[in-house]
Enzyme design. Structure first.
Site, short mmCIF file in Angstrom:
data_model
loop_
_atom_site.label_atom_id
_atom_site.label_comp_id
_atom_site.label_asym_id
_atom_site.label_seq_id
_atom_site.Cartn_x
_atom_site.Cartn_y
_atom_site.Cartn_z
N ASP A 186 59.99 83.26 69.74
CA ASP A 186 58.95 83.14 68.72
C ASP A 186 59.53 83.64 67.38
OD1 ASP A 186 56.60 82.62 67.38
OD2 ASP A 186 55.31 83.52 68.89
N GLU A 221 46.21 83.86 64.69
CA GLU A 221 46.98 84.94 65.33
C GLU A 221 46.29 86.30 65.17
OE1 GLU A 221 51.29 84.64 65.13
OE2 GLU A 221 51.12 82.69 64.18
C1 BGC Z 1 53.45 81.93 66.49
C2 BGC Z 1 53.89 80.70 67.21
C3 BGC Z 1 54.38 79.66 66.25
C4 BGC Z 1 55.44 80.23 65.35
C5 BGC Z 1 55.96 79.25 64.33
C6 BGC Z 1 54.46 82.38 65.47
O1 BGC Z 1 53.94 83.40 64.68
O2 BGC Z 1 53.22 82.97 67.42
O3 BGC Z 1 52.84 80.20 67.99
O4 BGC Z 1 54.86 78.56 66.97
O5 BGC Z 1 54.91 81.33 64.67
O6 BGC Z 1 55.02 78.99 63.36
C1 BGC Z 2 54.40 81.77 59.15
C2 BGC Z 2 53.85 81.41 60.49
C3 BGC Z 2 54.27 82.43 61.44
C4 BGC Z 2 53.90 83.83 60.96
C5 BGC Z 2 54.50 84.86 61.86
C6 BGC Z 2 53.93 83.15 58.75
O1 BGC Z 2 54.45 83.48 57.51
O2 BGC Z 2 53.96 80.84 58.21
O3 BGC Z 2 54.34 80.18 60.94
O4 BGC Z 2 53.65 82.17 62.65
O5 BGC Z 2 54.37 84.07 59.67
O6 BGC Z 2 54.00 86.12 61.60
#
Ligand code: BGC
Ligand code: BGC
Length: 613
Positions: free
Chosen positions: A308, A503
């Site tokens: 991830d 998230e």
């Molecule tokens: C998320 C994932 C996602 C990745 C890329 C992460 O923060 O947990 O689900 O695929 O970001 O955007």
């Molecule tokens: C990104 C997301 C990612 C996240 C992780 C963001 O800045 O755009 O894709 O999942 O950070 O914490």
């Protein structure tokens, strides 16, 4: 020699590589290694991989395993560092954000990858988790929780296929979806990414993988690589804390959280993403037993495992990543590492770990073999560039019609004191923050990572859907906060719910109640003495226990996406409500976690949902 035989030259030209050829010194092509078998699509994939692998230097191999974020890398660096994949994080888009710029951006990175001596195409990855949702103008489908309510695996397969078409138009060939998490605690901010709280629901919805990848990777022109995520236990953390700790016996972990991955592997999912979470205190990103022994060994997963976003940083709990963390992740079985900004450092550290023997060369070769196999299977070496014939499908009528059907199928009617379906002749008063707001009804992962209220992308709001369904002669009055209602109306519809989130930002530690604005709006409608239907736009069940007796109708809409007309289809009875709860609906937040079979008395059980007969 490399491109001297006529058929190969033709193929190279078809790949748009004529410029590239002129720039590449012949010495770099390693012509000494004999005929370039890996460029021959007539050969079996395994033999192409062997041939290519034999030509690759350590630098080439380290690059394949590295996935920077588009904001942190320039195309010429993709060439120089032999980068294997680039991603767009949530909301990371070319400016202005339109379909043509996406295709141009993709082609720019791809051309750069093909300009390296071995011409290995990149995979470009995005989270197209409810349609191609980073792209303004794309069709936004209901989030997974709504699809879990619809319980229609074939519909979900078709959504996968539609999403793949929209991705194909922009060139993007890798989707970080589906999330096959089993959400066990509704306080978790990612509950809406789950098809449901019992493993059977996510398992049965893995048909979306068939839709995304097609009958086999690369078989049709719109096949994209799917990702089952987040391996494993992401939905089972203590307190529903995102990225938290799963405290379960191995038996329970296997019974609840593993089955959807088993099913995804059975459907030949091309990649699996590791979860940020821990299992009994150990970060999944270093869990060799679960990644290598269970996933790759026992389940027989032959695709590749991706970390991830910055996931390897979290292994030792200190910010940033060390050589030790890099080695732990790779040795645990992670094949490609999502290192958005610190990709140079990652390459350095991984090289050091290989050179000092901490990471065996065999592991590097295995990771490369897995990644390259998927690239060959996808047909990327033959068709690396965006297929612009599909640009017109993005947000097109056929996909929006499919989304509208999915929205209608996902509505769950939980209370109906003879108020639904609405009548076309009714005088209808519509209110609530969610009534006329595309951004709110779409939720997180829509144009931006967190999503946002407002007209963020084209679509039909729920209010517009109601107006259309009610027809020209009907009276539909709208006031966001409910002011102006009086006794002359036959019914009031309040569309209320949650502000968009994604998230951990969506984790809730409060009482899961409706917010004050929403309660005031509903209160105004009730005070007029008109029957009230509450439509809840939310990523999870909320605590409505004390308010529910005062409502005449109640419908869970989840996060329907851009096609609000599907909500109206059910309100007016053009579609009979068939959605059933994919999660248990608690009486209060104090019951969390609450799940089917745990002996607690919910407000509505898993599977609840009324029809109109
Ligand atoms: C998320 C994932 C996602 C990745 C890329 C992460 O923060 O947990 O689900 O695929 O970001 O955007
Ligand atoms: C990104 C997301 C990612 C996240 C992780 C963001 O800045 O755009 O894709 O999942 O950070 O914490």
């Amino acid at each position: 020699m490399y491109c001297s035989s006529t058929p190969v030259v033709r193929r190279c030209l078809a790949l748009g590589m004529s410029v590239v050829l002129a720039l590449t010194p012949i010495g770099a092509l390693r012509a000494d290694m004999g005929p370039v078998r890996y460029l021959d699509p007539g050969r079996p994939v395994a033999s192409r991989v062997d041939d290519l692998l034999a030509r690759m230097s350590l630098d080439d191999k380290l690059g394949q395993m590295t996935q920077p974020e588009r904001r942190h890398i320039e195309p010429d660096e993709v060439t120089r560092f032999r980068i294997g994949s680039v991603l767009s994080g949530g909301g990371s888009a070319p400016s202005p954000n339109n379909v043509r710029n996406w295709a141009d951006m993709y082609d720019g990175f791809q051309r750069a990858a093909l300009a390296a001596p071995l011409r290995v195409p990149i995979l470009y990855g995005v989270d197209a988790v409810h349609g191609h949702n980073n792209v303004v103008g794309a069709t936004i489908f209901p989030h997974n929780i709504g699809l879990g309510a619809a319980r229609d695996p074939e519909l979900v397969r078709r959504i996968g296929a539609a999403t793949a078409e929209e991705m194909t138009g922009t060139g993007v060939d890798w989707n970080f979806a589906p999330c096959v998490c089993v959400a066990r605690d509704d306080r978790w901010g990612r509950t809406y990414e789950s098809f449901g709280e019992v493993p059977e629901l996510p398992s049965s919805m893995t048909t979306i993988i068939d839709g995304l990848q097609g009958s086999a990777l690369g078989r049709g022109p719109t096949s994209v690589l799917a990702t089952a995520k987040h391996y494993v236990g992401d939905g089972g953390t203590a307190g529903g804390r995102d990225q938290g700790d799963v405290r379960l016996s191995e038996e329970d972990l296997r019974a609840v959280h593993l089955p959807p991955f088993r099913e995804a592997v059975r459907r030949a999912v091309g990649s699996v993403m590791v979860s940020y979470s821990s299992w009994n205190g150990l970060k999944m990103h270093q869990n060799r037993y679960l990644i290598t022994d269970v996933l790759k060994g026992e389940l027989g997963f032959s695709g590749f495992v991706v970390s991830d976003y910055n996931g390897i940083d979290q292994i030792d709990g200190a910010p940033g990543f060390t050589r030790k963390e890099v080695a732990a992740a790779i040795n645990a079985g992670i094949d490609m590492v999502m290192v958005p900004a610190e990709w140079r450092r990652f390459i350095e550290r991984l090289r050091a770990a290989v050179e000092d023997g901490t990471v065996p060369m065999a592991r590097i070769d295995d990771a490369n073999r897995r990644i390259l196999t998927k690239k060959f299977e996808l047909g990327l070496f033959e068709r690396p560039m965006a297929d612009r014939r599909y640009l017109g499908t993005i947000g097109g009528a056929a996909h929006r019609a499919l989304a509208r059907r999915a929205v209608a199928a996902s509505q769950v009617v939980l209370k109906n004191d003879d108020v639904l379906p609405l009548d076309e002749g009714d005088r209808i008063f519509v209110a609530g923050r969610g009534a006329d707001d595309i951004g709110l009804q779409s939720g997180g992962w829509t144009v931006t990572w967190q999503g946002a209220p407002g007209a963020t992308t084209p679509g039909t709001t729920i209010l517009q859907g109601i107006r259309e369904a009610a027809g020209g002669s009907a009276t539909v009055t709208y006031a966001r906060d409910g002011t102006g209602i009086d006794r002359s109306y036959d019914v009031a519809v309040a569309v209320v719910g949650e502000q968009p989130y994604a998230e951990y930002e969506g984790d809730r530690t409060d009482d899961l109640r409706l917010d004050d604005t929403d309660r005031e709006t509903i209160g105004r409608l009730r005070a007029a003495g008109v029957p009230v239907v509450v439509v809840l736009v939310s990523g999870r069940p909320l605590n409505v226990t004390s308010e529910l007796p005062g409502w005449d109708g109640f419908m869970a809409s989840w996060l329907p996406g851009t096609e609000g007309a599907g909500v109206a289809d059910v309100l007016f009875g053009d579609t009979d409500p068939s959605g059933r709860l994919p999660v248990t609906w608690p009486r209060s937040a104090a019951q969390e976690p609450i799940n089917a079979g745990d002996g607690q008395r919910p407000l509505f059980p898993l599977g609840a949902g009324l029809g109109y007969d």
